[in-house]
Design a protein around this motif. Structure first.
Motif, PDB file in Angstrom:
ATOM      1  N   ILE A   1      -1.007 -38.565 131.830  1.00 40.32           N
ATOM      2  CA  ILE A   1      -2.309 -38.241 132.438  1.00 40.32           C
ATOM      3  C   ILE A   1      -3.196 -37.521 131.423  1.00 40.32           C
ATOM      4  N   GLN A   2      -2.628 -36.557 130.703  1.00 39.60           N
ATOM      5  CA  GLN A   2      -3.396 -35.825 129.688  1.00 39.60           C
ATOM      6  C   GLN A   2      -3.893 -36.777 128.597  1.00 39.60           C
ATOM      7  N   THR A   3      -3.054 -37.695 128.178  1.00 35.46           N
ATOM      8  CA  THR A   3      -3.438 -38.686 127.164  1.00 35.46           C
ATOM      9  C   THR A   3      -4.580 -39.553 127.668  1.00 35.46           C
ATOM     10  N   ILE A   4      -4.501 -39.984 128.890  1.00 34.90           N
ATOM     11  CA  ILE A   4      -5.560 -40.811 129.484  1.00 34.90           C
ATOM     12  C   ILE A   4      -6.873 -40.038 129.554  1.00 34.90           C
ATOM     13  N   VAL A   5      -6.794 -38.784 129.974  1.00 32.24           N
ATOM     14  CA  VAL A   5      -8.000 -37.949 130.073  1.00 32.24           C
ATOM     15  C   VAL A   5      -8.630 -37.767 128.688  1.00 32.24           C
TER      16      VAL A   5
ATOM     17  N   TYR B   1      -8.205 -39.663 126.002  1.00 35.93           N
ATOM     18  CA  TYR B   1      -8.683 -40.967 125.530  1.00 35.93           C
ATOM     19  C   TYR B   1     -10.044 -41.296 126.153  1.00 35.93           C
ATOM     20  N   ASN B   2     -10.161 -41.110 127.450  1.00 32.20           N
ATOM     21  CA  ASN B   2     -11.431 -41.409 128.133  1.00 32.20           C
ATOM     22  C   ASN B   2     -12.552 -40.497 127.630  1.00 32.20           C
ATOM     23  N   ARG B   3     -12.233 -39.248 127.345  1.00 30.57           N
ATOM     24  CA  ARG B   3     -13.236 -38.316 126.800  1.00 30.57           C
ATOM     25  C   ARG B   3     -13.687 -38.773 125.408  1.00 30.57           C
ATOM     26  N   LEU B   4     -12.740 -39.194 124.586  1.00 32.19           N
ATOM     27  CA  LEU B   4     -13.084 -39.696 123.254  1.00 32.19           C
ATOM     28  C   LEU B   4     -13.961 -40.951 123.349  1.00 32.19           C
ATOM     29  N   ILE B   5     -13.638 -41.822 124.272  1.00 32.87           N
ATOM     30  CA  ILE B   5     -14.448 -43.032 124.474  1.00 32.87           C
ATOM     31  C   ILE B   5     -15.873 -42.640 124.879  1.00 32.87           C
ATOM     32  N   ARG B   6     -15.988 -41.708 125.802  1.00 30.09           N
ATOM     33  CA  ARG B   6     -17.312 -41.271 126.258  1.00 30.09           C
ATOM     34  C   ARG B   6     -18.112 -40.653 125.114  1.00 30.09           C
ATOM     35  N   LEU B   7     -17.470 -39.805 124.324  1.00 27.27           N
ATOM     36  CA  LEU B   7     -18.147 -39.174 123.197  1.00 27.27           C
ATOM     37  C   LEU B   7     -18.558 -40.200 122.131  1.00 27.27           C
ATOM     38  N   ARG B   8     -17.683 -41.163 121.874  1.00 26.16           N
ATOM     39  CA  ARG B   8     -18.021 -42.211 120.894  1.00 26.16           C
ATOM     40  C   ARG B   8     -19.208 -43.032 121.384  1.00 26.16           C
ATOM     41  N   ASN B   9     -19.217 -43.363 122.658  1.00 28.89           N
ATOM     42  CA  ASN B   9     -20.341 -44.126 123.213  1.00 28.89           C
ATOM     43  C   ASN B   9     -21.625 -43.306 123.209  1.00 28.89           C
ATOM     44  N   ASN B  10     -21.526 -42.001 123.453  1.00 33.06           N
ATOM     45  CA  ASN B  10     -22.709 -41.139 123.366  1.00 33.06           C
ATOM     46  C   ASN B  10     -23.259 -41.112 121.942  1.00 33.06           C
TER      47      ASN B  10
ATOM     48  N   ARG C   1     -21.282 -34.135 116.602  1.00 31.48           N
ATOM     49  CA  ARG C   1     -20.561 -32.864 116.485  1.00 31.48           C
ATOM     50  C   ARG C   1     -19.455 -32.778 117.541  1.00 31.48           C
ATOM     51  N   GLU C   2     -19.802 -33.090 118.792  1.00 26.91           N
ATOM     52  CA  GLU C   2     -18.815 -33.019 119.877  1.00 26.91           C
ATOM     53  C   GLU C   2     -17.662 -33.991 119.650  1.00 26.91           C
ATOM     54  N   LEU C   3     -17.989 -35.214 119.225  1.00 26.78           N
ATOM     55  CA  LEU C   3     -16.949 -36.215 118.961  1.00 26.78           C
ATOM     56  C   LEU C   3     -16.050 -35.758 117.816  1.00 26.78           C
ATOM     57  N   ASN C   4     -16.648 -35.317 116.731  1.00 18.63           N
ATOM     58  CA  ASN C   4     -15.857 -34.902 115.569  1.00 18.63           C
ATOM     59  C   ASN C   4     -14.973 -33.696 115.880  1.00 18.63           C
ATOM     60  N   ILE C   5     -15.483 -32.764 116.670  1.00 20.96           N
ATOM     61  CA  ILE C   5     -14.661 -31.613 117.075  1.00 20.96           C
ATOM     62  C   ILE C   5     -13.458 -32.089 117.879  1.00 20.96           C
ATOM     63  N   LYS C   6     -13.692 -32.998 118.803  1.00 22.31           N
ATOM     64  CA  LYS C   6     -12.606 -33.505 119.645  1.00 22.31           C
ATOM     65  C   LYS C   6     -11.573 -34.264 118.795  1.00 22.31           C
ATOM     66  N   ILE C   7     -12.055 -35.028 117.807  1.00 22.33           N
ATOM     67  CA  ILE C   7     -11.145 -35.787 116.950  1.00 22.33           C
ATOM     68  C   ILE C   7     -10.292 -34.851 116.089  1.00 22.33           C
ATOM     69  N   GLU C   8     -10.825 -33.697 115.739  1.00 21.54           N
ATOM     70  CA  GLU C   8     -10.107 -32.773 114.863  1.00 21.54           C
ATOM     71  C   GLU C   8      -9.285 -31.724 115.616  1.00 21.54           C
ATOM     72  N   SER C   9      -9.512 -31.551 116.903  1.00 20.24           N
ATOM     73  CA  SER C   9      -8.860 -30.489 117.675  1.00 20.24           C
ATOM     74  C   SER C   9      -7.554 -30.967 118.293  1.00 20.24           C
ATOM     75  N   PHE C  10      -6.614 -30.044 118.374  1.00 16.91           N
ATOM     76  CA  PHE C  10      -5.327 -30.324 119.015  1.00 16.91           C
ATOM     77  C   PHE C  10      -5.462 -30.140 120.512  1.00 16.91           C
ATOM     78  N   PRO C  11      -4.923 -30.962 121.338  1.00 22.57           N
ATOM     79  CA  PRO C  11      -4.055 -32.111 121.111  1.00 22.57           C
ATOM     80  C   PRO C  11      -4.815 -33.443 121.024  1.00 22.57           C
ATOM     81  N   SER C  12      -6.140 -33.375 121.162  1.00 20.22           N
ATOM     82  CA  SER C  12      -6.898 -34.630 121.158  1.00 20.22           C
ATOM     83  C   SER C  12      -6.834 -35.331 119.802  1.00 20.22           C
TER      84      SER C  12
END
Length: 182
Positions: free
Chosen positions: A13-17, A19-28, A140-151
């Protein structure tokens, strides 16, 4: 056994959440870039009319007009984000020089078509600035998420890559303009 299933379920569930957040940020971020691209295209579409109008009054400024036309064509061409940012900044500086030169021609400054084009250019530049801020914020938001643990683990598994910021490439763009009211 049940504890293992619950833990694995929570991890899934955490992985899905994430992943979906990363998709949303990438699309933004892509949407933000699209906004910049639209404004750059609007500005590029305005350039030929501006050049034609100025050409009628300032024939001896031919080199600047040719440079602006060349930069306009480069802006339209597909480029990477850093290259497009550099070209857009160069075109912006050239257009500013053109407007400064236009100050020397009272007939041009009074020309209704020139005034309308100048107003449209100002509007586009303001919208472009807002688009850049939005894009850079989403990047900025996407890059932070890509670099932060556990995302960062999820981003690595699904090959998410950081986006480049739309940044000023020339230090002179950051300088405070000198204003002489005399």
């Amino acid at each position: 056994m049940i504890v293992t299933i619950v833990v694995l379920g929570l991890l899934l569930i955490q992985t899905i959440v994430i992943y979906n957040r990363l998709i949303r940020l990438r699309n933004n971020a892509r949407e933000g870039w699209s906004g910049i691209d639209v404004q750059l295209k609007r500005r590029a579409d305005l350039v030929p009319n501006l050049v034609t109008t100025v050409k009628g009054y300032a024939n001896h400024e031919q080199q600047l007009l040719e440079d602006i036309t060349k930069l306009r064509n480069q802006t339209i061409a597909d480029q990477s984000i850093p290259n497009q940012a550099k070209t857009a900044a160069e075109l912006g500086r050239s257009l500013q020089r053109l407007l400064v030169i236009a100050e020397a021609y009272p007939e041009l400054k009074a020309d209704k078509n020139f005034l309308k084009l100048q107003e449209q250019l100002s509007e586009i530049e303001n919208t472009l600035q807002k688009s850049r801020r939005y894009y850079n914020g989403t990047v900025r938001e996407l890059n932070i998420k890509i670099e932060s643990f556990p995302s960062n683990l999820v981003a690595k598994i699904f090959s998410f890559e950081k986006f480049d910021f739309f940044a000023l490439t020339d230090a002179s763009d950051r300088a405070v303009p000198e204003i002489n009211l005399n």
